[in-house]
Design a protein around this motif. Structure first.
Motif, mmCIF file in Angstrom:
data_model
loop_
_atom_site.group_PDB
_atom_site.id
_atom_site.type_symbol
_atom_site.label_atom_id
_atom_site.label_comp_id
_atom_site.label_asym_id
_atom_site.label_seq_id
_atom_site.Cartn_x
_atom_site.Cartn_y
_atom_site.Cartn_z
ATOM 1 N N ASN A 182 0.796 -1.226 0.000
ATOM 2 C CA ASN A 182 0.000 0.000 0.000
ATOM 3 C C ASN A 182 0.824 1.270 0.000
ATOM 4 O O ASN A 182 0.884 1.964 -0.988
ATOM 5 N N GLY A 183 1.454 1.644 1.096
ATOM 6 C CA GLY A 183 2.015 2.981 1.256
ATOM 7 C C GLY A 183 3.381 3.167 0.625
ATOM 8 O O GLY A 183 4.010 2.216 0.143
ATOM 9 N N PRO A 184 3.884 4.400 0.652
ATOM 10 C CA PRO A 184 5.192 4.692 0.051
ATOM 11 C C PRO A 184 6.334 3.952 0.728
ATOM 12 O O PRO A 184 7.263 3.492 0.066
ATOM 13 N N GLY A 185 6.257 3.810 2.066
ATOM 14 C CA GLY A 185 7.322 3.095 2.763
ATOM 15 C C GLY A 185 7.366 1.630 2.380
ATOM 16 O O GLY A 185 8.434 1.065 2.129
ATOM 17 N N GLU A 186 6.195 0.984 2.316
ATOM 18 C CA GLU A 186 6.135 -0.431 1.958
ATOM 19 C C GLU A 186 6.618 -0.674 0.523
ATOM 20 O O GLU A 186 7.321 -1.649 0.253
ATOM 21 N N VAL A 187 6.235 0.215 -0.382
ATOM 22 C CA VAL A 187 6.606 0.034 -1.790
ATOM 23 C C VAL A 187 8.107 0.167 -1.983
ATOM 24 O O VAL A 187 8.709 -0.538 -2.797
ATOM 25 N N THR A 188 8.721 1.066 -1.227
ATOM 26 C CA THR A 188 10.144 1.324 -1.442
ATOM 27 C C THR A 188 11.052 0.468 -0.567
ATOM 28 O O THR A 188 12.181 0.173 -0.976
ATOM 29 N N THR A 189 10.590 0.054 0.613
ATOM 30 C CA THR A 189 11.489 -0.662 1.518
ATOM 31 C C THR A 189 11.132 -2.133 1.696
ATOM 32 O O THR A 189 11.976 -2.902 2.155
ATOM 33 N N TRP A 190 9.916 -2.536 1.371
ATOM 34 C CA TRP A 190 9.541 -3.947 1.449
ATOM 35 C C TRP A 190 9.430 -4.571 0.067
ATOM 36 O O TRP A 190 9.974 -5.641 -0.182
ATOM 37 N N LEU A 191 8.705 -3.908 -0.815
ATOM 38 C CA LEU A 191 8.463 -4.481 -2.136
ATOM 39 C C LEU A 191 9.752 -4.656 -2.926
ATOM 40 O O LEU A 191 9.987 -5.710 -3.528
ATOM 41 N N ARG A 192 10.599 -3.650 -2.942
ATOM 42 C CA ARG A 192 11.788 -3.697 -3.789
ATOM 43 C C ARG A 192 12.719 -4.860 -3.454
ATOM 44 O O ARG A 192 13.097 -5.634 -4.355
ATOM 45 N N PRO A 193 13.121 -5.049 -2.186
ATOM 46 C CA PRO A 193 14.007 -6.192 -1.937
ATOM 47 C C PRO A 193 13.350 -7.537 -2.202
ATOM 48 O O PRO A 193 14.029 -8.490 -2.601
ATOM 49 N N VAL A 194 12.030 -7.621 -2.000
ATOM 50 C CA VAL A 194 11.354 -8.898 -2.233
ATOM 51 C C VAL A 194 11.336 -9.253 -3.711
ATOM 52 O O VAL A 194 11.669 -10.381 -4.101
ATOM 53 N N VAL A 195 10.943 -8.316 -4.576
ATOM 54 C CA VAL A 195 10.879 -8.658 -6.004
ATOM 55 C C VAL A 195 12.274 -8.933 -6.559
ATOM 56 O O VAL A 195 12.444 -9.774 -7.447
ATOM 57 N N GLN A 196 13.283 -8.251 -6.028
ATOM 58 C CA GLN A 196 14.646 -8.539 -6.460
ATOM 59 C C GLN A 196 15.061 -9.945 -6.051
ATOM 60 O O GLN A 196 15.664 -10.685 -6.842
ATOM 61 N N ALA A 197 14.729 -10.328 -4.820
ATOM 62 C CA ALA A 197 15.094 -11.666 -4.351
ATOM 63 C C ALA A 197 14.322 -12.751 -5.094
ATOM 64 O O ALA A 197 14.883 -13.796 -5.453
ATOM 65 N N ILE A 222 6.201 4.015 -8.921
ATOM 66 C CA ILE A 222 7.417 3.448 -8.329
ATOM 67 C C ILE A 222 7.459 1.945 -8.551
ATOM 68 O O ILE A 222 8.482 1.383 -8.951
ATOM 69 N N ALA A 223 6.325 1.278 -8.322
ATOM 70 C CA ALA A 223 6.282 -0.174 -8.525
ATOM 71 C C ALA A 223 6.556 -0.544 -9.983
ATOM 72 O O ALA A 223 7.255 -1.516 -10.272
ATOM 73 N N ARG A 224 6.005 0.240 -10.915
ATOM 74 C CA ARG A 224 6.237 -0.036 -12.339
ATOM 75 C C ARG A 224 7.695 0.189 -12.730
ATOM 76 O O ARG A 224 8.159 -0.372 -13.731
ATOM 77 N N SER A 225 8.399 1.003 -11.965
ATOM 78 C CA SER A 225 9.808 1.276 -12.302
ATOM 79 C C SER A 225 10.724 0.112 -11.953
ATOM 80 O O SER A 225 11.864 0.060 -12.416
ATOM 81 N N TYR A 226 10.236 -0.847 -11.144
ATOM 82 C CA TYR A 226 11.059 -1.998 -10.798
ATOM 83 C C TYR A 226 11.042 -2.993 -11.960
ATOM 84 O O TYR A 226 9.986 -3.512 -12.339
ATOM 85 N N PRO A 227 12.173 -3.294 -12.552
ATOM 86 C CA PRO A 227 12.185 -4.166 -13.738
ATOM 87 C C PRO A 227 11.709 -5.582 -13.436
ATOM 88 O O PRO A 227 11.307 -6.298 -14.359
ATOM 89 N N GLU A 228 11.734 -5.987 -12.189
ATOM 90 C CA GLU A 228 11.312 -7.342 -11.842
ATOM 91 C C GLU A 228 9.792 -7.514 -11.882
ATOM 92 O O GLU A 228 9.291 -8.640 -11.938
ATOM 93 N N VAL A 229 9.038 -6.399 -11.826
ATOM 94 C CA VAL A 229 7.579 -6.447 -11.745
ATOM 95 C C VAL A 229 6.977 -6.511 -13.138
ATOM 96 O O VAL A 229 7.348 -5.737 -14.029
ATOM 97 N N ASP A 230 6.013 -7.418 -13.341
ATOM 98 C CA ASP A 230 5.389 -7.586 -14.646
ATOM 99 C C ASP A 230 4.174 -6.690 -14.849
ATOM 100 O O ASP A 230 3.949 -6.192 -15.949
ATOM 101 N N ARG A 231 3.373 -6.490 -13.818
ATOM 102 C CA ARG A 231 2.189 -5.666 -13.986
ATOM 103 C C ARG A 231 1.782 -5.092 -12.628
ATOM 104 O O ARG A 231 2.054 -5.682 -11.574
ATOM 105 N N VAL A 232 1.138 -3.930 -12.685
ATOM 106 C CA VAL A 232 0.806 -3.172 -11.479
ATOM 107 C C VAL A 232 -0.615 -2.649 -11.597
ATOM 108 O O VAL A 232 -1.026 -2.160 -12.657
ATOM 109 N N GLN A 233 -1.371 -2.749 -10.511
ATOM 110 C CA GLN A 233 -2.687 -2.121 -10.451
ATOM 111 C C GLN A 233 -2.679 -1.062 -9.362
ATOM 112 O O GLN A 233 -2.288 -1.334 -8.228
#
Length: 436
Positions: A12-27, A55-66
């Motif tokens: 949901n929030g900006p903190g989760e997208v930048t500090t939780w989502l990013r390392p997970v999709v990379q891993a 921000i989520a769409r900018s991560y190359p590991e992510v295929d699609r974002v809603q």
């Protein structure tokens, strides 16, 4: 050869997208290659900046974002805005929002469910797996459900252990807050304190991340003595906005320069700081998770400006004459109670249930605060001890990798040649639940 699967990440929030989502999709991508199709679904958040989807769409590991505006039709009726289709197997991974959401979505799609729980886990009867930050979270769970749980560590630590930028000379981070009642005191107090430090240590640099809910002009407003009476109270010099190329900074009349960081989140810049001065609130959680030493400021010079309560106290505070007296009386009672009973306001201290970072409550002045900062700079072992305590009260590193392995366990995936999986094929069908 393992079959492809869907990984739906709820956040949901900006903190989760930048500090939780990013390392997970990379891993996930590093371990599973192209086997999973990664779909990020954003839920509404009161702290949203409106940039989370981008921000989520900018991560190359992510295929699609809603985006979050389409969330409730998806939750209630199972329809995505682009009519996504799904593979026959998948996992719904919770990285922020309401823990009830993955339960609903997982049941509708027939997917496994996995929750990352930082402080508290819910719905353990029905969720398939939990990755928790530390053993304290696990201790709250009934023994018969603990087999679903694994202590994975702290996703924020994964971010904070990325390569640290070199930092010479010392840099002090200034975080005055994002709401008017904090900015009214925070901006002039921090500007004046920066001047005190600079006079003693001309080489020290200052960095101020601009909160996403305000603008640079907001800072200038609260630094203007014609608009903010607290500027005079703290004897803060005048501010002017200047630029070096594309880099904005505040030029203070006493010669101090304060670099402004307008990118969000500012983690990469903050990690350069030896010490941060911050108002109480969410900033303390962010800095604590990054392991950054801080002094938490609760200035009380403008008690009658602190009228942001809810309920009956808030109503009384708005009554002319009586409201001002009531606010002053109640705030002083709060301060007395906090000192007597050692009430903690900074999130790291709340997490640890002890004083890790100093909380400075009272009529703060720039000279005293500046002297305290200089003492910390003169004794780096104090900063190192504070940093070690901050890191200890969170969790261990490696959470993203462990969550990645838990995803495979839920789907009973075995070790395969993951490096040669074909990229996922995107089909835009009109029915959400059509399987590929």
């Amino acid at each position: 050869m393992a079959q492809p699967f869907d990984l739906i990440i709820l956040t949901n929030g900006p903190g989760e997208v930048t500090t939780w989502l990013r390392p997970v999709v990379q891993a996930v991508r590093a371990h599973w290659g192209s086997l999973p199709r990664i779909s990020v679904v954003l839920a509404p958040c009161s702290h949203s900046t409106g940039q989370e989807a981008a921000i989520a769409r900018s991560y190359p590991e992510v295929d699609r974002v809603q985006a979050a505006k389409h969330f409730f039709p998806f939750l209630l009726w199972g329809k995505t805005a682009e009519s996504w289709s799904w593979f026959s197997q998948g996992v719904v991974l919770f990285l922020g929002g309401d823990q009830f959401f993955p339960l609903v979505i997982g049941k509708r799609l027939g997917f496994k469910t996995l929750i990352y729980a930082e402080w508290e886990a819910r719905w353990w009867r029905w969720i398939d797996g939990f990755g928790v930050m530390n053993a304290q979270v696990l201790a709250k769970i009934p023994p018969k459900y603990q087999a679903k749980f694994q202590v994975v560590g702290d996703l924020m630590v994964d971010i904070s252990q990325e390569e640290q930028p070199a930092s010479t000379p010392p840099i002090i981070g200034l975080l005055p807050g994002s709401k008017g009642m904090k900015l009214a005191q925070g901006v002039p107090l921090l500007v004046a304190t920066a001047g005190v430090i600079r006079r003693q240590r001309p080489a020290v640099k200052f960095l101020l991340p601009v909160a996403p809910t305000i603008t640079v002009q907001t800072l200038l407003h609260y630094g203007d003595r014609q608009r903010n009476p607290m500027v005079k109270r703290f004897a803060a010099p005048a501010l002017e906005l200047c630029h070096t190329g594309d880099q904005p900074y505040l030029q203070v009349a006493d010669g101090t320069q304060i670099q402004l960081v307008t990118d969000f989140p500012a983690h990469q810049d903050l990690r350069q700081c030896q010490l941060c001065l911050t108002t109480v609130g969410a900033n303390t959680a962010e800095l604590g998770a990054l392991g950054l030493p801080m002094l938490v400021l609760l200035p009380t010079q403008q008690l009658d400006a602190m009228r942001a309560w809810d309920g009956i106290p808030g109503l009384i505070a708005k009554i002319p004459w009586l409201g001002t007296w009531f606010v002053r009386w109640l705030n002083r009672r709060i301060i007395t109670h906090a000192r007597k009973h050692r009430v903690r306001y900074a999130w790291p201290n709340i997490w640890a249930k002890k004083d890790i970072v100093p909380e400075l409550l009272g009529e703060l002045d720039p000279e005293t605060l500046g002297a305290l900062v200089l003492d910390y700079l003169d004794h780096p072992e104090k900063l190192q001890a504070m940093q070690a305590s901050l890191q200890a009260c969170r969790g261990e590193a490696g959470a993203a990798h462990k969550l990645t392995l838990m995803i495979g366990d839920l789907l009973h995936l075995t070790t395969v040649d993951l490096g040669h999986q074909p990229p996922p094929v995107h089909h835009r069908d009109s029915r959400l639940n059509q399987r590929e």
